[in-house]
Write a protein that holds these residues in place. Structure first.
Motif, short mmCIF file in Angstrom:
data_model
loop_
_atom_site.label_atom_id
_atom_site.label_comp_id
_atom_site.label_asym_id
_atom_site.label_seq_id
_atom_site.Cartn_x
_atom_site.Cartn_y
_atom_site.Cartn_z
N GLN A 1 26.76 54.74 48.00
CA GLN A 1 27.77 54.11 47.16
C GLN A 1 28.10 52.71 47.64
N TYR A 2 28.27 52.54 48.94
CA TYR A 2 28.58 51.22 49.49
C TYR A 2 27.45 50.22 49.20
N LEU A 3 26.22 50.65 49.42
CA LEU A 3 25.09 49.76 49.17
C LEU A 3 24.95 49.44 47.68
N ALA A 4 25.18 50.41 46.81
CA ALA A 4 25.09 50.18 45.37
C ALA A 4 26.15 49.18 44.91
N ILE A 5 27.36 49.31 45.43
CA ILE A 5 28.42 48.37 45.09
C ILE A 5 28.08 46.97 45.60
N ALA A 6 27.56 46.88 46.81
CA ALA A 6 27.19 45.58 47.38
C ALA A 6 26.09 44.92 46.55
N ILE A 7 25.10 45.69 46.14
CA ILE A 7 24.02 45.15 45.32
C ILE A 7 24.58 44.66 43.98
N ALA A 8 25.47 45.43 43.37
CA ALA A 8 26.06 45.04 42.09
C ALA A 8 26.86 43.74 42.23
N VAL A 9 27.61 43.60 43.31
CA VAL A 9 28.40 42.38 43.51
C VAL A 9 27.48 41.18 43.69
N VAL A 10 26.42 41.34 44.46
CA VAL A 10 25.48 40.23 44.67
C VAL A 10 24.83 39.82 43.35
N VAL A 11 24.47 40.78 42.52
CA VAL A 11 23.85 40.47 41.23
C VAL A 11 24.84 39.73 40.33
N VAL A 12 26.10 40.14 40.32
CA VAL A 12 27.10 39.46 39.50
C VAL A 12 27.29 38.02 39.97
N VAL A 13 27.33 37.81 41.27
CA VAL A 13 27.49 36.46 41.81
C VAL A 13 26.29 35.59 41.45
N ILE A 14 25.08 36.14 41.62
CA ILE A 14 23.87 35.37 41.28
C ILE A 14 23.85 35.04 39.80
N ASN A 15 24.24 35.98 38.96
CA ASN A 15 24.28 35.74 37.52
C ASN A 15 25.28 34.64 37.18
N GLY A 16 26.43 34.62 37.85
CA GLY A 16 27.42 33.56 37.63
C GLY A 16 26.89 32.21 38.04
N VAL A 17 26.19 32.16 39.16
CA VAL A 17 25.61 30.89 39.61
C VAL A 17 24.55 30.40 38.62
N LEU A 18 23.71 31.31 38.15
CA LEU A 18 22.69 30.94 37.18
C LEU A 18 23.32 30.44 35.88
N ARG A 19 24.39 31.07 35.47
CA ARG A 19 25.06 30.66 34.23
C ARG A 19 25.58 29.23 34.34
N ARG A 20 26.09 28.86 35.52
CA ARG A 20 26.61 27.51 35.71
C ARG A 20 25.50 26.47 35.79
N LYS A 21 24.31 26.89 36.16
CA LYS A 21 23.21 25.94 36.31
C LYS A 21 22.51 25.63 34.99
N VAL A 22 22.80 26.38 33.92
CA VAL A 22 22.16 26.13 32.64
C VAL A 22 22.73 24.85 32.04
N ARG A 23 21.82 23.98 31.63
CA ARG A 23 22.25 22.71 31.01
C ARG A 23 22.61 22.96 29.55
N GLN A 24 23.77 22.48 29.16
CA GLN A 24 24.19 22.60 27.77
C GLN A 24 23.65 21.41 26.98
N ARG A 25 23.28 21.67 25.75
CA ARG A 25 22.75 20.58 24.91
C ARG A 25 23.86 19.94 24.14
#
Length: 63
Positions: free
Chosen positions: A39-63
């Motif tokens: 459970q701890y590892l699954a939660i940690a993996i989920a948090v890391v994925v959410v953070v990476i997704n947020g970083v990727l979302r900010r890096k997308v250039r808007q037209r």
């Protein structure tokens, strides 16, 4: 970063996360790790994925 690049990275992250979760599930079934550790590892993996997704979302250039 374009929307297509973000989509490719998101799919790659999804596949890696799925492999990690299946691996953790396999380890738990073998008895290598406990339910609580899983459970701890699954939660940690989920948090890391959410953070990476947020970083990727900010890096997308808007037209």
């Amino acid at each position: 970063m374009t929307h297509m690049q973000r989509l490719k990275y998101s799919i790659l992250i999804l596949v890696v996360m799925l492999c990690l979760m299946l691996g953790l599930s396999h380890l738990q079934k073998q008895g290598t790790i406990s339910e609580q550790t899983f459970q701890y590892l699954a939660i940690a993996i989920a948090v890391v994925v959410v953070v990476i997704n947020g970083v990727l979302r900010r890096k997308v250039r808007q037209r």
